[in-house]
Write a protein that holds these residues in place. Structure first.
Motif, short mmCIF file in Angstrom:
data_model
loop_
_atom_site.label_atom_id
_atom_site.label_comp_id
_atom_site.label_asym_id
_atom_site.label_seq_id
_atom_site.Cartn_x
_atom_site.Cartn_y
_atom_site.Cartn_z
N LEU A 9 0.83 -1.19 0.00
CA LEU A 9 0.00 0.00 0.00
C LEU A 9 0.87 1.25 0.00
CD1 LEU A 9 -2.95 0.81 0.06
CD2 LEU A 9 -2.83 0.82 2.56
N THR A 10 0.99 1.86 -1.16
CA THR A 10 1.77 3.09 -1.25
C THR A 10 0.93 4.24 -0.70
OG1 THR A 10 0.95 3.62 -3.44
CG2 THR A 10 2.93 2.25 -3.33
N GLU A 11 1.55 5.39 -0.57
CA GLU A 11 0.83 6.55 -0.03
C GLU A 11 -0.30 6.98 -0.96
OE1 GLU A 11 -0.27 8.95 2.77
OE2 GLU A 11 1.46 7.66 3.07
N THR A 12 -0.16 6.72 -2.24
CA THR A 12 -1.19 7.18 -3.17
C THR A 12 -2.00 6.04 -3.79
OG1 THR A 12 0.46 7.13 -4.94
CG2 THR A 12 0.12 9.24 -3.82
N ILE A 36 -6.97 1.52 2.01
CA ILE A 36 -6.35 2.77 1.56
C ILE A 36 -5.41 3.29 2.65
CG2 ILE A 36 -8.27 3.46 0.09
CD1 ILE A 36 -9.05 5.43 2.44
N ARG A 37 -4.53 4.16 2.22
CA ARG A 37 -3.74 4.92 3.17
C ARG A 37 -4.14 6.39 3.00
NH1 ARG A 37 0.78 3.30 5.67
NH2 ARG A 37 1.32 1.70 4.15
N TYR A 38 -4.45 7.05 4.10
CA TYR A 38 -4.90 8.44 4.03
C TYR A 38 -4.25 9.20 5.18
CZ TYR A 38 -8.03 12.49 4.03
OH TYR A 38 -8.54 13.76 4.00
N ARG A 39 -3.49 10.23 4.82
CA ARG A 39 -2.76 11.03 5.81
C ARG A 39 -1.97 10.14 6.77
NH1 ARG A 39 -7.31 15.82 6.67
NH2 ARG A 39 -7.01 16.66 4.60
N GLY A 40 -1.33 9.13 6.18
CA GLY A 40 -0.42 8.28 6.93
C GLY A 40 -1.06 7.11 7.66
N ARG A 41 -2.39 7.06 7.69
CA ARG A 41 -3.05 5.94 8.38
C ARG A 41 -3.75 5.03 7.40
NH1 ARG A 41 -6.87 6.71 13.33
NH2 ARG A 41 -6.98 4.50 12.83
N VAL A 42 -3.87 3.78 7.81
CA VAL A 42 -4.53 2.80 6.93
C VAL A 42 -5.99 2.65 7.36
CG1 VAL A 42 -4.54 0.39 6.20
CG2 VAL A 42 -2.37 1.58 6.53
N TYR A 43 -6.87 2.62 6.35
CA TYR A 43 -8.30 2.42 6.58
C TYR A 43 -8.79 1.35 5.62
CZ TYR A 43 -7.92 7.00 8.82
OH TYR A 43 -7.54 8.04 9.62
N ALA A 44 -9.85 0.66 6.02
CA ALA A 44 -10.42 -0.35 5.14
C ALA A 44 -11.95 -0.29 5.22
CB ALA A 44 -9.93 -1.74 5.54
N TYR A 45 -12.57 -0.49 4.07
CA TYR A 45 -14.03 -0.46 3.97
C TYR A 45 -14.48 -1.55 3.02
CZ TYR A 45 -13.27 4.23 5.78
OH TYR A 45 -12.85 5.29 6.55
N LEU A 108 3.19 -4.81 8.73
CA LEU A 108 2.01 -5.54 8.25
C LEU A 108 0.77 -4.68 8.40
CD1 LEU A 108 2.55 -9.02 9.96
CD2 LEU A 108 2.95 -8.45 7.55
N ILE A 109 -0.17 -4.91 7.51
CA ILE A 109 -1.51 -4.36 7.67
C ILE A 109 -2.37 -5.53 8.17
CG2 ILE A 109 -3.50 -3.38 6.50
CD1 ILE A 109 -1.42 -2.19 4.47
N VAL A 110 -2.75 -5.45 9.42
CA VAL A 110 -3.41 -6.58 10.08
C VAL A 110 -4.91 -6.32 10.15
CG1 VAL A 110 -3.54 -7.96 12.18
CG2 VAL A 110 -1.34 -6.97 11.46
#
Ligand code: FES
Length: 133
Positions: A9-12, A36-45, A108-110
């Protein structure tokens, strides 16, 4: 633990992940999850626009607007707050994308949803490897 290597997951960029939610209950169902990564944090939907029930990237290989301020459905352009999933387009105002708990730790993105199982990962550029046990 169900996880992805954080470098996918790159920044963009973004990745989508086919999962089974609630795999050990009667509520088991498959879903495609947008990470996604948004303002340095990872989110998932859950990757499901409530307008006409399409994935946000159904028309284009993109899920952000040009300024990366909003998540944007590529079908009709509805916009969502990247850090909450709340829709800011009038037709679905007040509704939200279904959040999936994730945490970035130790490269890791857990996925923090207890019974979630990863089935496959799609990256806009290339397929990526999974990490799970
Ligand atoms: S299906 Fe997403 S905006 Fe219409």
């Amino acid at each position: 633990m169900q996880a992805l290597p954080a470098e996918v997951l790159t920044e963009t960029g973004f990745v989508t992940v086919d999962v089974v939610l609630h795999s050990q209950t009667a509520r088991a169902r498959r879903a495609n999850v947008l990470v996604i990564r948004y303002r340095g944090r990872v989110y998932a939907y859950v990757n499901h626009c409530m307008h006409m029930h399409r994935p946000l990237n159904c028309q284009e290989d993109a899920v952000f607007d040009a300024e990366r301020r909003w998540l944007r459905c590529s079908m009709h352009g509805f916009i969502f707050e990247p850090d909450s999933g709340i829709c800011r387009s009038p037709v679905c105002e007040g509704q939200a994308l279904q959040a999936v708990k994730v945490e970035e730790t130790d490269g890791l993105i857990v996925f923090k949803e207890k019974q979630l199982q990863i089935l496959a990962v799609q990256s806009p550029k290339a397929e990526v490897g999974l990490k799970h046990d």
